[in-house]
Enzyme design. Structure first.
Site, PDB file in Angstrom:
ATOM      1  N   MET A  77     -94.626   6.106  35.293  1.00  0.00           N
ATOM      2  CA  MET A  77     -94.060   4.726  35.396  1.00  0.00           C
ATOM      3  C   MET A  77     -93.970   4.098  34.330  1.00  0.00           C
ATOM      4  O   MET A  77     -94.968   4.425  33.457  1.00  0.00           O
ATOM      5  CB  MET A  77     -94.981   3.973  36.577  1.00  0.00           C
ATOM      6  CG  MET A  77     -95.206   4.650  37.920  1.00  0.00           C
ATOM      7  SD  MET A  77     -96.061   3.529  38.950  1.00  0.00           S
ATOM      8  CE  MET A  77     -96.508   4.786  40.131  1.00  0.00           C
ATOM      9  N   ASP A 116     -97.300  11.260  38.380  1.00  0.00           N
ATOM     10  CA  ASP A 116     -96.308  10.127  38.484  1.00  0.00           C
ATOM     11  C   ASP A 116     -96.284   9.171  37.473  1.00  0.00           C
ATOM     12  O   ASP A 116     -97.191   8.638  36.679  1.00  0.00           O
ATOM     13  CB  ASP A 116     -97.054   9.174  39.654  1.00  0.00           C
ATOM     14  CG  ASP A 116     -96.765   9.545  40.947  1.00  0.00           C
ATOM     15  OD1 ASP A 116     -95.709  10.019  41.280  1.00  0.00           O
ATOM     16  OD2 ASP A 116     -97.864   9.833  41.481  1.00  0.00           O
ATOM     17  N   ASP A 121     -93.310  11.491  49.588  1.00  0.00           N
ATOM     18  CA  ASP A 121     -94.317  10.647  48.651  1.00  0.00           C
ATOM     19  C   ASP A 121     -94.779   9.299  48.949  1.00  0.00           C
ATOM     20  O   ASP A 121     -93.827   8.526  49.053  1.00  0.00           O
ATOM     21  CB  ASP A 121     -94.067  11.004  47.174  1.00  0.00           C
ATOM     22  CG  ASP A 121     -94.664  10.338  46.080  1.00  0.00           C
ATOM     23  OD1 ASP A 121     -95.936  10.037  46.297  1.00  0.00           O
ATOM     24  OD2 ASP A 121     -94.228  10.418  44.940  1.00  0.00           O
ATOM     25  N   MET A 171     -90.677   7.680  37.449  1.00  0.00           N
ATOM     26  CA  MET A 171     -90.159   6.436  38.136  1.00  0.00           C
ATOM     27  C   MET A 171     -89.854   5.644  36.837  1.00  0.00           C
ATOM     28  O   MET A 171     -90.625   4.663  36.553  1.00  0.00           O
ATOM     29  CB  MET A 171     -91.235   5.877  38.833  1.00  0.00           C
ATOM     30  CG  MET A 171     -91.239   6.736  40.225  1.00  0.00           C
ATOM     31  SD  MET A 171     -93.073   6.393  41.041  1.00  0.00           S
ATOM     32  CE  MET A 171     -93.854   7.410  40.442  1.00  0.00           C
ATOM     33  N   HIS A 223     -92.686  13.289  38.563  1.00  0.00           N
ATOM     34  CA  HIS A 223     -91.901  12.298  39.236  1.00  0.00           C
ATOM     35  C   HIS A 223     -91.652  11.229  38.391  1.00  0.00           C
ATOM     36  O   HIS A 223     -92.353  10.346  37.956  1.00  0.00           O
ATOM     37  CB  HIS A 223     -92.919  11.958  40.461  1.00  0.00           C
ATOM     38  CG  HIS A 223     -91.881  10.837  41.271  1.00  0.00           C
ATOM     39  ND1 HIS A 223     -92.645  10.143  42.283  1.00  0.00           N
ATOM     40  CD2 HIS A 223     -91.031  10.292  41.195  1.00  0.00           C
ATOM     41  CE1 HIS A 223     -91.870   9.162  43.032  1.00  0.00           C
ATOM     42  NE2 HIS A 223     -91.052   9.428  42.127  1.00  0.00           N
ATOM     43  N   SER A 261    -101.404  13.885  44.189  1.00  0.00           N
ATOM     44  CA  SER A 261    -100.968  12.979  43.138  1.00  0.00           C
ATOM     45  C   SER A 261    -102.111  12.497  42.275  1.00  0.00           C
ATOM     46  O   SER A 261    -103.170  11.871  42.696  1.00  0.00           O
ATOM     47  CB  SER A 261    -100.414  11.817  43.299  1.00  0.00           C
ATOM     48  OG  SER A 261    -100.189  10.850  42.443  1.00  0.00           O
ATOM     49  N   MET A 319     -88.706   8.963  49.031  1.00  0.00           N
ATOM     50  CA  MET A 319     -89.957   8.007  48.921  1.00  0.00           C
ATOM     51  C   MET A 319     -90.437   7.466  50.401  1.00  0.00           C
ATOM     52  O   MET A 319     -89.616   7.187  51.062  1.00  0.00           O
ATOM     53  CB  MET A 319     -89.823   6.943  47.972  1.00  0.00           C
ATOM     54  CG  MET A 319     -89.566   7.314  46.590  1.00  0.00           C
ATOM     55  SD  MET A 319     -90.928   8.148  45.846  1.00  0.00           S
ATOM     56  CE  MET A 319     -92.303   6.969  46.001  1.00  0.00           C
ATOM     57  N   HIS A 350     -98.970  16.790  41.105  1.00  0.00           N
ATOM     58  CA  HIS A 350     -97.719  15.766  41.016  1.00  0.00           C
ATOM     59  C   HIS A 350     -98.236  14.858  40.041  1.00  0.00           C
ATOM     60  O   HIS A 350     -99.246  14.209  40.135  1.00  0.00           O
ATOM     61  CB  HIS A 350     -97.675  14.918  42.591  1.00  0.00           C
ATOM     62  CG  HIS A 350     -96.584  14.339  42.692  1.00  0.00           C
ATOM     63  ND1 HIS A 350     -95.273  14.609  42.865  1.00  0.00           N
ATOM     64  CD2 HIS A 350     -96.599  12.795  42.673  1.00  0.00           C
ATOM     65  CE1 HIS A 350     -94.537  13.740  43.113  1.00  0.00           C
ATOM     66  NE2 HIS A 350     -95.322  12.382  42.766  1.00  0.00           N
TER      67      HIS A 350
HETATM   68  C1  DX5 Z   1     -95.935   5.972  44.298  1.00  0.00           C
HETATM   69  C2  DX5 Z   1     -96.168   7.242  43.964  1.00  0.00           C
HETATM   70  C3  DX5 Z   1     -97.197   7.978  44.556  1.00  0.00           C
HETATM   71  C4  DX5 Z   1     -98.544   7.658  44.938  1.00  0.00           C
HETATM   72  C5  DX5 Z   1     -98.812   8.286  46.045  1.00  0.00           C
HETATM   73  O1  DX5 Z   1     -95.476   5.002  43.461  1.00  0.00           O
HETATM   74  O2  DX5 Z   1     -95.083   7.799  43.480  1.00  0.00           O
HETATM   75  O3  DX5 Z   1     -96.922   9.724  44.232  1.00  0.00           O
HETATM   76  O4  DX5 Z   1     -99.418   8.038  43.925  1.00  0.00           O
HETATM   77  O5  DX5 Z   1    -100.099   7.850  46.389  1.00  0.00           O
HETATM   78  P1  DX5 Z   1    -100.751   7.712  47.992  1.00  0.00           P
HETATM   79  O6  DX5 Z   1    -100.759   9.125  48.463  1.00  0.00           O
HETATM   80  O7  DX5 Z   1    -102.133   7.027  47.655  1.00  0.00           O
HETATM   81  O8  DX5 Z   1     -99.868   6.729  48.876  1.00  0.00           O
HETATM   82 ZN    ZN Z   2     -94.776  10.220  43.002  1.00  0.00          ZN
END
Ligand code: DX5
Ligand code: ZN
Length: 215
Positions: free
Chosen positions: A38, A36, A172, A69, A67, A9, A138, A34
């Site tokens: 948000m 992320d 994840d 979110m 991904h 990620s 998750m 990956h």
């Molecule tokens: C959480 C994200 C993850 C996160 C994982 O909201 O979707 O992808 O970046 O991070 P680590 O591996 O540090 O838990």
């Molecule tokens: Zn993620």
């Protein structure tokens, strides 16, 4: 079980050197990248939008795994497909018509993933399981990197594996060399890891220490 894949990620990378950070983990053996996304609404944090995803794509020679979110995934899947996403995953908690959205993502030429928050039971996707290309369980609450793995999710991973046959099951949050062994034993085959890889002095050693559990 399908082949083990490691998806670093980029949330945990140095954003000031994003292109190099993407190339470095691919050089070290990453199977997917990956991304992320948000929105400060579905999640308490804001991260990456389509223009940054498109910039990642220019440095990415492996599948780009986006991904979402976000509260309104339907409104943004076209933009992320245009940005070069290969896989687009959205949260079942956020979509009004998840089955329709799966088809829309596939019609855009991408693989579609559906995501379950820790508090969402696997029954929520029972009637979507045949339509999706991937399920993402998750193992932390979405919002931040570096959170602690929620061990209760191992049972959910086992149940989802039983539902989806040999399709991809991604996990994840809180993945490191210890939790990797547990999630793989439960049936996961795509491991997202942010801080474990990017905080490691050697991306190669970190990725290898995850891959070893799949051999
Ligand atoms: C959480 C994200 C993850 C996160 C994982 O909201 O979707 O992808 O970046 O991070 P680590 O591996 O540090 O838990
Ligand atoms: Zn993620």
């Amino acid at each position: 079980m399908p082949e083990l894949k490691i998806a670093p990620s980029i949330l945990a990378s140095d954003f000031g050197r994003l292109g190099e950070e993407v190339e470095a983990v691919i050089e070290a053996g990453a199977d997917w990248i990956h991304v992320d996304v948000m929105d400060g609404h579905f999640t308490p944090n804001i991260t990456i939008g389509p223009p940054v995803a498109a910039a990642v794509r220019r440095h990415c020679t492996v599948p780009m795994d986006v991904h979402l979110m976000i509260s309104d995934p339907d409104a943004y899947v076209d933009a992320f497909a245009d940005a070069g996403a290969d896989i687009i995953s959205f949260h079942v908690e956020a979509a009004r018509h998840p089955h329709r959205l799966i088809r829309k993502i596939q019609d855009l030429g991408c693989r579609a993933g559906i995501v379950l928050n820790p508090g969402t039971p696997e029954d929520a996707i029972e009637f979507l399981a045949d339509a999706v290309d991937m399920v993402l369980v998750m193992t932390v609450n979405p919002g931040f990197g570096g959170q602690q793995f929620i061990a209760e999710m191992l049972g959910k991973i086992r149940n989802v594996r039983a539902m989806i046959g040999d399709r991809d099951l991604e996990v994840d949050g809180g993945i490191d060399d210890r939790t990797a062994a547990e999630v793989i034993a439960a049936g996961a085959n795509v491991l997202v890891a942010g801080s474990y890889i990017y905080n490691s002095p050697s991306y190669l050693d970190a990725i290898e220490s995850l891959k070893i559990h799949g051999r």
